[in-house]
Every structure is written in C-alpha cells, then in structure tokens.
Design a protein around this motif. Structure first.
Motif, mmCIF file in Angstrom:
data_model
loop_
_atom_site.group_PDB
_atom_site.id
_atom_site.type_symbol
_atom_site.label_atom_id
_atom_site.label_comp_id
_atom_site.label_asym_id
_atom_site.label_seq_id
_atom_site.Cartn_x
_atom_site.Cartn_y
_atom_site.Cartn_z
ATOM 1 N N GLU A 155 0.833 -1.202 0.000
ATOM 2 C CA GLU A 155 0.000 0.000 0.000
ATOM 3 C C GLU A 155 0.868 1.254 0.000
ATOM 4 N N GLU A 156 1.946 1.230 0.787
ATOM 5 C CA GLU A 156 2.844 2.394 0.829
ATOM 6 C C GLU A 156 3.566 2.578 -0.505
ATOM 7 N N VAL A 157 3.992 1.478 -1.113
ATOM 8 C CA VAL A 157 4.675 1.548 -2.415
ATOM 9 C C VAL A 157 3.724 2.110 -3.473
ATOM 10 N N LYS A 158 2.477 1.664 -3.433
ATOM 11 C CA LYS A 158 1.458 2.158 -4.369
ATOM 12 C C LYS A 158 1.324 3.685 -4.255
ATOM 13 N N GLN A 159 1.294 4.178 -3.029
ATOM 14 C CA GLN A 159 1.175 5.620 -2.806
ATOM 15 C C GLN A 159 2.421 6.369 -3.283
ATOM 16 N N ILE A 160 3.600 5.776 -3.054
ATOM 17 C CA ILE A 160 4.864 6.393 -3.504
ATOM 18 C C ILE A 160 4.866 6.533 -5.023
ATOM 19 N N VAL A 161 4.513 5.448 -5.711
ATOM 20 C CA VAL A 161 4.528 5.443 -7.180
ATOM 21 C C VAL A 161 3.467 6.393 -7.739
ATOM 22 N N GLU A 162 2.267 6.381 -7.136
ATOM 23 C CA GLU A 162 1.186 7.269 -7.606
ATOM 24 C C GLU A 162 1.530 8.746 -7.446
ATOM 25 N N SER A 163 2.368 9.050 -6.452
ATOM 26 C CA SER A 163 2.758 10.455 -6.252
ATOM 27 C C SER A 163 4.044 10.811 -6.999
ATOM 28 N N GLY A 164 4.447 9.914 -7.914
ATOM 29 C CA GLY A 164 5.594 10.219 -8.781
ATOM 30 C C GLY A 164 6.932 9.757 -8.251
ATOM 31 N N GLY A 165 6.928 9.001 -7.174
ATOM 32 C CA GLY A 165 8.180 8.508 -6.596
ATOM 33 C C GLY A 165 8.682 7.256 -7.297
ATOM 34 N N LYS A 166 9.873 6.826 -6.908
ATOM 35 C CA LYS A 166 10.533 5.673 -7.536
ATOM 36 C C LYS A 166 10.119 4.366 -6.856
ATOM 37 N N ARG A 167 9.837 3.366 -7.663
ATOM 38 C CA ARG A 167 9.501 2.042 -7.132
ATOM 39 C C ARG A 167 10.781 1.417 -6.537
ATOM 40 N N PRO A 168 10.752 0.952 -5.279
ATOM 41 C CA PRO A 168 11.951 0.357 -4.683
ATOM 42 C C PRO A 168 12.447 -0.846 -5.492
ATOM 43 N N HIS A 169 13.764 -0.983 -5.584
ATOM 44 C CA HIS A 169 14.383 -2.020 -6.413
ATOM 45 C C HIS A 169 15.370 -2.817 -5.569
ATOM 46 N N LEU A 170 15.091 -4.122 -5.413
ATOM 47 C CA LEU A 170 15.972 -5.036 -4.677
ATOM 48 C C LEU A 170 16.634 -5.992 -5.661
ATOM 49 N N ALA A 171 17.945 -6.105 -5.572
ATOM 50 C CA ALA A 171 18.682 -7.074 -6.393
ATOM 51 C C ALA A 171 19.260 -8.157 -5.485
ATOM 52 N N ALA A 172 19.437 -9.348 -6.053
ATOM 53 C CA ALA A 172 20.024 -10.458 -5.290
ATOM 54 C C ALA A 172 21.031 -11.181 -6.172
ATOM 55 N N ASP A 206 18.223 0.077 -5.214
ATOM 56 C CA ASP A 206 18.193 0.707 -3.885
ATOM 57 C C ASP A 206 18.918 -0.134 -2.843
ATOM 58 N N GLY A 207 18.751 -1.445 -2.937
ATOM 59 C CA GLY A 207 19.399 -2.342 -1.991
ATOM 60 C C GLY A 207 19.659 -3.675 -2.657
ATOM 61 N N CYS A 213 10.218 -10.948 5.224
ATOM 62 C CA CYS A 213 9.371 -9.765 5.340
ATOM 63 C C CYS A 213 10.171 -8.535 5.806
ATOM 64 N N MET A 214 11.098 -8.741 6.754
ATOM 65 C CA MET A 214 11.921 -7.624 7.253
ATOM 66 C C MET A 214 12.945 -7.178 6.223
ATOM 67 N N LEU A 215 13.368 -8.099 5.353
ATOM 68 C CA LEU A 215 14.223 -7.704 4.226
ATOM 69 C C LEU A 215 13.452 -6.734 3.321
ATOM 70 N N MET A 216 12.156 -6.994 3.176
ATOM 71 C CA MET A 216 11.306 -6.093 2.388
ATOM 72 C C MET A 216 11.190 -4.723 3.079
ATOM 73 N N LYS A 217 11.073 -4.731 4.411
ATOM 74 C CA LYS A 217 11.003 -3.466 5.160
ATOM 75 C C LYS A 217 12.297 -2.666 4.974
ATOM 76 N N ASN A 218 13.437 -3.366 5.022
ATOM 77 C CA ASN A 218 14.722 -2.695 4.817
ATOM 78 C C ASN A 218 14.835 -2.137 3.399
ATOM 79 N N THR A 219 14.302 -2.873 2.428
ATOM 80 C CA THR A 219 14.341 -2.404 1.037
ATOM 81 C C THR A 219 13.477 -1.161 0.868
ATOM 82 N N LEU A 220 12.327 -1.141 1.523
ATOM 83 C CA LEU A 220 11.474 0.052 1.484
ATOM 84 C C LEU A 220 12.218 1.249 2.084
ATOM 85 N N SER A 221 12.897 1.008 3.213
ATOM 86 C CA SER A 221 13.690 2.081 3.836
ATOM 87 C C SER A 221 14.796 2.558 2.898
ATOM 88 N N ALA A 222 15.407 1.619 2.165
ATOM 89 C CA ALA A 222 16.467 1.979 1.215
ATOM 90 C C ALA A 222 15.901 2.837 0.085
#
Length: 292
Positions: free
Chosen positions: A19-36, A91-92, A276-285
């Motif tokens: 939900e937070e990512v959806k709001q970020i993208v809708e307001s013109g922000g960058k979609r978080p990107h995790l690489a492995a 991002d992370g 799930c916490m890795l996802m939280k860290n990626t959102l923070s990144a």
C-alpha cells in the motif's frame, strides 16, 4: 498459550508495504528495487531467493536476480558487487550466503555499499545498530522484535535469555533486546560453554533459541508463563514427507508449548518474518530513510 503466527503477521506487513509503495509510485516517486546475487545451486539458497523474489512481487518492488555458477572467482564476484554499488536504480541488494569455499564471505560483505546493505551485515550497519543509530537491522532479529511488538509481549525490565552467539542472530539480538528503544530487557547470552544453562533458561521471561540443535529446549528448561521464540530451522529426515525431511526447531514444541504464554512454531514463526523484514529494509532503502 498463544501461538505467535509469523506467517499471518508477515502477510499483513507485506500488504502494508504494498500500500505504501502504491502511494509512492502514484505520487511520482521511484519504485523500490531489490537485487540479489545467487552463486551456485544450493537447495536452501535457491528456496530463500525464490521466496524473496515472490515477496518483492507481493510488495510491489522491482527485483533483479543475478545468477552465477559456483566456479565464479572471488575477483569476478567482487566486480559484480561493485556494479550493483554503482547502479543508481538499485536501492538495496543482497549476496545470498553461504558462498563457495574459495570466496571470502567477509570480504564480499565488506565490499557492499553499506547504504545498500539491506541484509544489515556490513560492519558499518552492525556498528550503528550496536550504539542505537538508525541503520539496516539484520532481518531475523528485526523480525523477532516486530513479532514481540505486534503481539504486545512485554519486554521492558524482563529477563531475556538468548541461546546462541552467531553474528546473524545471537549477537545482534542481544544488542537489540538490551537497548532502551527496542527490548529494554536484562539480557543473558548462553552458548556451548555456558554453565548452568538450564538454570539460566528457567529464570527467563523470554527465551530466544538460535543454536541450530533440534529439540534442544525442553519443558524442564522453561518456566510457566514464559515467551519462547524459536529461530531454529534444521532439516530432519522424515519418511512421511514427500521431500523426505521436515523443518525442526530448537524447541521441543509439543512439551514446551503448554507452559508458555507465547510461542512461535517451526515452520511458520520467525521464518516468514525474516524475508518480510528484508522487504522493510528495502522500502527504507528506497525512501533513503537512513542514508542519503
């Protein structure tokens, strides 16, 4: 006894992140990107990384998986880490452990830009965590804190015994449970050389077991009304299972659970919270929450 359901909690948190990512993208922000980065074909690592990719999809992240054979040299792998450090769209990122023996895991961890180290293993993040500064906290300890918080388990002033002293769980867990802003507890760390280990456990309000020994914690080690967090996930042969094994925790669940106020199962407890916490860290990144 109340079961701490890590699977349900993780699903709820991923929905909150999405939900937070959806709001970020809708307001013109960058979609978080995790690489492995995944080296070789270790079965456990394959499963973990697949689950991380699925979690990225559930959270609305962009994800990239870079696969290499276990013949890759240390120099080549460090060059791939450097590329991700310099990629402004990433991002992370994580390097899935374990790595082949000819590659120094510590050298690889230290080569990761600490601002993109969403696993929280870089010495800068570990050091900042130890003194209570904002940083990426490694996923398993962070997940345990989140479970305790969401289930309203009182930790302040309580006696907490941590079984195990690994860099990934035991040590950071002890640091966090000690700190006023997180656990605010009185912490004892026990390990293979500890004397009176059973006595220490019997006095604990909270036991966090992370030693990788199936069924190590038995009913005679736990006082009535304790909270028990089981981090152990050891593969134990089981002919009744299709894949020939089952995941077994460090706690002898059936005999310990009746004595507990709260307990995590294995599987379905701490495990789902780690990804799930890795996802939280990626959102923070992605939000540049700690480092700019």
């Amino acid at each position: 006894m109340q079961l701490i359901d890590g699977k349900a909690t993780a699903a709820q948190i991923k929905a909150e992140i999405a939900e937070e990512v959806k709001q970020i993208v809708e307001s013109g922000g960058k979609r978080p990107h995790l690489a492995a980065i995944l080296v070789g074909h270790d079965g456990g690592s394959e499963t973990y990384v697949r689950n991380k990719v699925l979690a990225c999809e559930a959270c609305g992240f962009k994800s990239t998986l870079l696969r290499f054979e276990d013949t890759i040299s240390e120099e080549e792998l460090l060059a791939e880490v450097d590329k991700l450090n310099k990629d402004e769209d990433v991002d992370g990122f994580i390097v899935q452990l374990p790595l082949p023996r000819h590659i120094s895991e510590q050298k690889v961890i230290e080569a990761i830009d600490f601002r993109k180290d969403v696993d929280g293993f870089h010495p800068i993040n570990v050091g900042r965590m130890a003194i209570g500064l904002p940083c990426y906290i490694s996923a398993t300890p962070k997940g345990i804190l989140e479970l305790l918080r969401r289930y309203h388990v009182e930790t302040s002033g309580k006696k907490c015994v941590i079984l195990g002293r690994s860099n990934i769980v035991g040590k950071p867990m002890a640091q966090l449970m000690m700190q006023k802003q997180y656990g605010d507890a009185t912490v004892t760390v026990c390990h293979s050389r500890s004397r009176d280990l059973k006595k220490e456990c019997r006095e604990a309000d909270i036991i966090i077991a992370a030693i990788g020994q199936p069924d190590f914690v038995t009913a005679d080690m736990v006082k009535e009304g304790a909270t028990v967090i089981d981090v152990g996930t050891t593969r134990v042969p089981d002919a009744t299972k299709k894949n020939g094994f089952r995941l077994n925790g460090d706690v002898k669940f059936d005999e310990v659970a009746p004595k507990c106020a709260y307990i995590t199962p294995v599987p379905g407890g701490v495990g789902p919270m780690t990804i799930c916490m890795l996802m939280k860290n990626t959102l923070s990144a992605g939000k540049k929450e700690f480092y700019r």
